[in-house]
Each structure stands twice: as structure tokens, then as C-alpha cells.
Motif scaffolding. Structure first.
Motif, mmCIF file in Angstrom:
data_model
loop_
_atom_site.group_PDB
_atom_site.id
_atom_site.type_symbol
_atom_site.label_atom_id
_atom_site.label_comp_id
_atom_site.label_asym_id
_atom_site.label_seq_id
_atom_site.Cartn_x
_atom_site.Cartn_y
_atom_site.Cartn_z
ATOM 1 N N GLU A 128 11.350 12.199 -8.553
ATOM 2 C CA GLU A 128 11.842 13.217 -9.481
ATOM 3 C C GLU A 128 10.650 13.631 -10.337
ATOM 4 N N GLU A 129 10.053 14.732 -9.965
ATOM 5 C CA GLU A 129 8.778 15.130 -10.556
ATOM 6 C C GLU A 129 8.890 15.400 -12.050
ATOM 7 N N PHE A 135 11.563 6.590 -6.687
ATOM 8 C CA PHE A 135 12.464 5.664 -6.004
ATOM 9 C C PHE A 135 11.801 5.265 -4.685
ATOM 10 N N VAL A 136 11.450 3.982 -4.554
ATOM 11 C CA VAL A 136 10.605 3.569 -3.432
ATOM 12 C C VAL A 136 11.310 2.734 -2.368
ATOM 13 N N TYR A 181 11.602 2.639 -9.439
ATOM 14 C CA TYR A 181 12.803 1.868 -9.132
ATOM 15 C C TYR A 181 12.755 1.414 -7.671
ATOM 16 N N CYS A 182 13.203 0.186 -7.433
ATOM 17 C CA CYS A 182 13.177 -0.357 -6.075
ATOM 18 C C CYS A 182 14.525 -0.983 -5.724
ATOM 19 N N GLU A 186 13.659 -7.153 -9.228
ATOM 20 C CA GLU A 186 13.855 -6.479 -10.504
ATOM 21 C C GLU A 186 14.170 -5.007 -10.270
ATOM 22 N N LEU A 187 14.997 -4.460 -11.163
ATOM 23 C CA LEU A 187 15.389 -3.057 -11.029
ATOM 24 C C LEU A 187 14.180 -2.128 -11.056
ATOM 25 N N GLU A 188 13.243 -2.419 -11.950
ATOM 26 C CA GLU A 188 12.070 -1.575 -12.156
ATOM 27 C C GLU A 188 10.802 -2.407 -12.028
ATOM 28 N N VAL A 189 9.784 -1.830 -11.423
ATOM 29 C CA VAL A 189 8.483 -2.498 -11.352
ATOM 30 C C VAL A 189 7.448 -1.617 -12.045
ATOM 31 N N PRO A 190 6.414 -2.220 -12.651
ATOM 32 C CA PRO A 190 5.395 -1.417 -13.342
ATOM 33 C C PRO A 190 4.529 -0.641 -12.363
#
Length: 238
Positions: A128-129, A135-136, A181-182, A186-190
């Protein structure tokens, strides 16, 4: 795990989880808009509820694998006009094939397709630019990224990580990526995980990385070796 975005015309989910929870029912409680799914790859643990939806964005190269999933015949809506008759709907598949650079439109917001091979040969991610959100799927996660498929490829994965480094920096017209997001862990990674993952992958390719642990894969019953570097880890066949 499944992620939901809502536009002015459609609701869009990125992947549908492992099927243990009725994702469509939950999504319908959030919005009454038509629903579509953006699929990162055709593994069972992220396509568990695909069969409950009648419009799916997929990488065209993975279509044979997605077609193994059974879908309902009664298409209640279709994203592209004109609205098909029931007879036409019965002959349609629920797939919209996409490739790098294509947009998944929702009305007022969209996701851009990025081809991210490695975990599988045809994995795709969605950016989402405007919001700097990526989202990976299984391309990154807080637990070991598995390169265990017969078509998983370390070299392609290195190329993907190098490309993500560039994309995440943004451009004059597009803000940098702030959130990744993956589908697992964990929901989110840095965003910094990309750097650690790339260094680890390059060390593996050069034969410099050391195996930190091993395990037996529950699906194939084969031994798997795990490499680690800081917050990054990769699992490969032993």
C-alpha cells in the motif's frame, strides 16, 4: 493469518489463514462490501478459507496450484463490469491473474503487486504505497523463513531481499515503507530485518554461515537446518 483492508467499493483480504477460523464470516461482520482476496502464495496454511471467496488475485504462474482448491460455482459478484449472467459465471474461474506492478483496487486505496520469489518461486507481496505498508506473506517473519519447497531458491531470495531494500527506502513520489506485516510469528517485523536477512542469506550462499539448530519437518519428515543472524533466521533442507 489474514489482513483486511477496506476501500470505498470493496473489502480486500491478504491471504485467508489456515482455515481453522471462518475468515469470511468475520470479514462480513466488519463490512457489507463485496470481498476479494489477494494471495501471496498457494500454501495450505495461508489459503485455508480461499474456497469461501469468489474473487482472488493470484500470480498467474501459480494458477495450477490455486486451481486445486475447490471454489463455489455461485458467483454473487464480479469486480470487472459488465456483471456476468449466471451462465457466464458458471464458466468463470474466480481468479484475477496479476504480475509485478499491477494494482489490486478497492476504491480509494489499492495494493501494488511485487514479485518476491524465494519462499516459493512465485511468491508475491502487496504494497500500500500511500500508507507505506507492505504485506509479505512468508517472505519475512520473526521465526525462520522456510526455503523448503522444491522450487525454493536461495539465489532468488537474495534478489528479493535486495529489491525490498530499495523499495522500502521510498522515492520522491512514494513514502518509505514503515510497516511490514507477515503471515507467521510476530504480526509485524521491523524494516531493518531485511538487512539482517540479506546478510544471512549471502553468508549461507558463500558457505560462511553456521547451522544454529536442526529439526525434522512435520510434513516431509526430512531434516531441516536453521541459520541465524540477529533477528533473522532461514530454514533449509539439511
Amino acid at each position: 493469518r489474514s489482513f483486511m483492508l477496506i476501500g470505498t467499493k470493496y473489502g480486500l483480504l491478504v491471504d485467508t489463514g489456515d482455515g481453522k477460523i471462518n475468515v469470511r464470516e468475520l470479514a462480513s461482520q466488519i463490512t457489507h462490501q463485496p470481498l476479494a482476496v489477494a494471495c501471496t502464495h498457494p500454501h495450505a496454511d495461508v489459503t485455508g478459507c480461499n474456497k469461501d471467496f469468489t474473487f482472488l488475485y493470484i500470480n498467474s504462474w501459480d494458477r495450477p496450484k490455486f486451481e486445486d482448491i475447490q471454489f463455489p460455482i455461485d458467483y454473487t459478484w464480479y469486480l470487472e463490469p459488465p456483471q456476468p449472467t449466471q451462465a457466464e459465471s458458471d464458466q468463470r474461474t474466480p481468479f484475477k491473474e496479476v504480475s509485478a506492478g499491477d494494482l489490486c483496487e478497492m476504491g480509494g486505496r489499492s495494493l501494488r503487486v511485487i514479485e518476491t520469489p524465494g519462499h516459493t518461486k512465485r511468491s508475491i507481496s502487496f504494497l500500500e504505497e500511500a500508507g507505506g505498508i507492505l504485506f509479505v506473506g512468508d517472505t519475512l517473519c520473526s521465526r525462520p523463513v522456510e526455503l523448503l519447497d522444491e522450487d525454493s531458491d536461495l539465489g532468488e531470495y537474495i534478489g528479493t531481499l535486495e529489491m525490498l531494500q530499495v523499495i522500502c527506502k521510498g522515492t520522491r513520489k512514494r513514502p518509505p515503507v514503515k510497516t511490514i506485516y507477515c503471515d507467521h510469528g510476530e504480526l509485524e517485523v521491523p524494516v531493518s530485518m531485511i538487512d539482517d536477512m540479506l546478510k544471512l542469506a549471502l553468508d549461507i550462499e558463500a558457505g560462511k554461515a553456521k547451522v544454529s539448530s536442526t529439526y525434522i519437518d512435520s510434513v516431509t519428515d526430512k531434516k531441516v537446518k536453521v541459520y541465524r543472524n540477529g533477528q533473522a533466521s532461514i530454514a533449509m533442507p539439511a
